[in-house]
Design an enzyme around this catalytic site. Sequence first.
Site, PDB file in Angstrom:
ATOM      1  N   CYS A 108       0.823  -1.212   0.000  1.00  0.00           N
ATOM      2  CA  CYS A 108       0.000   0.000   0.000  1.00  0.00           C
ATOM      3  C   CYS A 108       0.859   1.265   0.000  1.00  0.00           C
ATOM      4  O   CYS A 108       1.605   1.492  -0.935  1.00  0.00           O
ATOM      5  CB  CYS A 108      -0.947   0.030   1.203  1.00  0.00           C
ATOM      6  N   ARG A 141     -11.579   6.403  -5.601  1.00  0.00           N
ATOM      7  CA  ARG A 141     -10.667   5.568  -4.839  1.00  0.00           C
ATOM      8  C   ARG A 141     -10.962   4.108  -5.183  1.00  0.00           C
ATOM      9  O   ARG A 141     -12.129   3.724  -5.330  1.00  0.00           O
ATOM     10  CB  ARG A 141     -10.901   5.827  -3.344  1.00  0.00           C
ATOM     11  N   HIS A 205      -3.385  -6.055   0.412  1.00  0.00           N
ATOM     12  CA  HIS A 205      -3.241  -6.327   1.845  1.00  0.00           C
ATOM     13  C   HIS A 205      -4.319  -7.329   2.225  1.00  0.00           C
ATOM     14  O   HIS A 205      -4.845  -8.025   1.364  1.00  0.00           O
ATOM     15  CB  HIS A 205      -3.260  -5.051   2.669  1.00  0.00           C
TER      16      HIS A 205
END
Lengths: 259, 447
Positions: A108, A141, A205
Amino acid sequence: MTNAFAGTDGTTGTGRSLRIAHLYPELLNLYGDSGNILVLKKRMAWRGIEPRVLEVHVDDRPSFSNVDIAFIGGGSDREQKIVCDKLLAEQEELRSFVEDGGVLAAVCGGYQLLGHSYLMGDEKVEGLGLVDLYTDRGEPRIIGNIAVESRISPQPIVGYENHGGRTHLGDGVEPMGKVLYGHGNDGESGYEGCLYKNVVGTYVHGPLLPKNPGVADYLIARALERKYGSADLEPLDDAEELAANKVMFDRLMAGEVEE
Amino acid sequence: MRSALAVGAGRLSHWGLHSVLHRSASQLPGRVALGIDPNLMGELAGKLRKGSIVVCGTNGKTTTNNVLASAIEAAGNTVLCNRAGANMAAGVTSALLPGRSADWAVMEADELSTVHILPNLKPKYLVLLNLFRDQLDRAGEIDHVQDTIVHALQSSPETTLLVCGDDPLSMGVARRAAQNGTKVLAFGVDEDLHLPADRVPEARFCQVCGAELDYDWRTYAQLGKFRCPNGDFARPGLDFAATGVKVDRTGVSFDVRGKGIDGTVRLHAGFGGVYMVYNLLAAFAAASLAGVTGEQFQRTLDGYHPENGRLQHFRVGGREVVLNLAKNPTGFNQNISLLLADERPKAAYFVINDDFNDGKDISWIWDVDFERLAAEHMRVICGGHRANDVQVRLKYAGIRADIAGSVGEALGRLGNTDLAEPLYVLTNYSALWPAKAELERMGERHD
Ligand SMILES: [Zn+2]
């Protein structure tokens, strides 16, 4: 790595050992990243490889000369900026670690730091420049589950992505893999993450390693190879890990998980 | 004219839903009404004779809000309250609809919804219980939640912030709100509880300069008596302070001293752990600001049964089953503390789903201290959509767990183990209702 490794060379005694540097865990632990360290530790210990974990904190002056695996996780923008400022001071040391084949896993925000630059709001922030890539922004996003086919894992890599940044790889940089489900680096190229020497950068993740034991073993094997010249890894019973991987992959591919 | 029509439409749909569809009317009528007149919440607030109180915070807001509403009622007031927990603007508006007038409104609010609720409702008090990482993919990062509450307070300058002084993240909000002119009152625990430290989360940093905070003591998670080594940020003086705190399997008790409280009030409740001390302290502080006495508040606690599946006890086939919600690392760690405080041998069933309301990203399970259970040698079973993920998490905590698809199946796995061993069922949000329904079907509730 001021004191904890001082005087330990890891080759004394009979067995093998690896040193893991967890960079700024208090700042970059947005997505259960402590799980990644735990998985590395256990998978080494189960094979008789002694794991030596050192947390590098904000006030430490890290040295990478005796590190085998370095890990950088993700944090909020503010925290990521603090970390970037700290690490810029160690840029040369990090660069020689990477060029020498040191294993570096970055997830990330940590992944974005690897490149030449990234955006914080509208401000362009200088990155560590370790890998030829850069990150700008896009709307919306990118948030959701992801599955990636990669040469570093026998199973599809399964996890979760949550990033406003769009990461663009330089011509010579290999992606970690091909997106099977989800969005990846920039939502357009169909690729996810980067591989450069022994660096793995990724938006995946979940955390990354528990459900993807192949990736964990890839990191351990590369570190053993660099340190001992041989990457032999005893197989482990990964029934639970592989079941978790498969259940999620199957749910995603069957369209059973709403976006 | 427009808003009279809107109220009518909202009431009609309230009536219609209750009478015809037999389903929860807590959210929909507010949506219907808001669709007609977005200012309706502000106009409805005009019918409150004494004012309103809004309760927000990551963990504990439903319990705190409902105890507070009951206590204010017990002091002889009429109270409007969104007890069912519909805590966004539409749910609050919906809860304001019934009746021509009321003394108080006591409303639970989703943190991100405060920015829509405060400018319209203009409450006397906003209670901020705590801020923890929760449902990241929906709520965004903690910074964003803090900004939102600061903006909400800015839009309602007469609102006093009643805040947990022990929580650096909540105090980060309070500090900025105070700079904008908001009046702040703080509550907290004013003694070292000498508890075994749980895992320190990410939030132990100065909200001003980023330095790692020093603590005289921590109560749980990042809460405690904190201070920045650079002197720019610290736990404030407490307007409402708990001391003499006792926490065990039977419940909690503590003394409260504070603003407008005569002497010391000792409160006790037959449920909860350390987190419940904070919830009840906050509820009592707000209640006493609304004129409730210690005696009235204690009477409320005596008659209070945790609702919505929060810490309920059942008996199924002779075995005690304890059901509780655990939807983020802090909540889960507090539940593990509660479970460890039970000295009997016991088993646990952890159920984690990844529906929209749960947060689809469950990476937080790696921040739960399951390691504390490893020494217990207890039977652990996993369930929910993400049962396999929990099983892997437990494996790396040194616990071999198997998987069961329902509470009934989990109970079956216990086979003929001693019926005196309770089963703790901890679930996240969407897994709670099915587990509760199943337990109500299989056994009976007892408190
Ligand atoms: Zn400071």
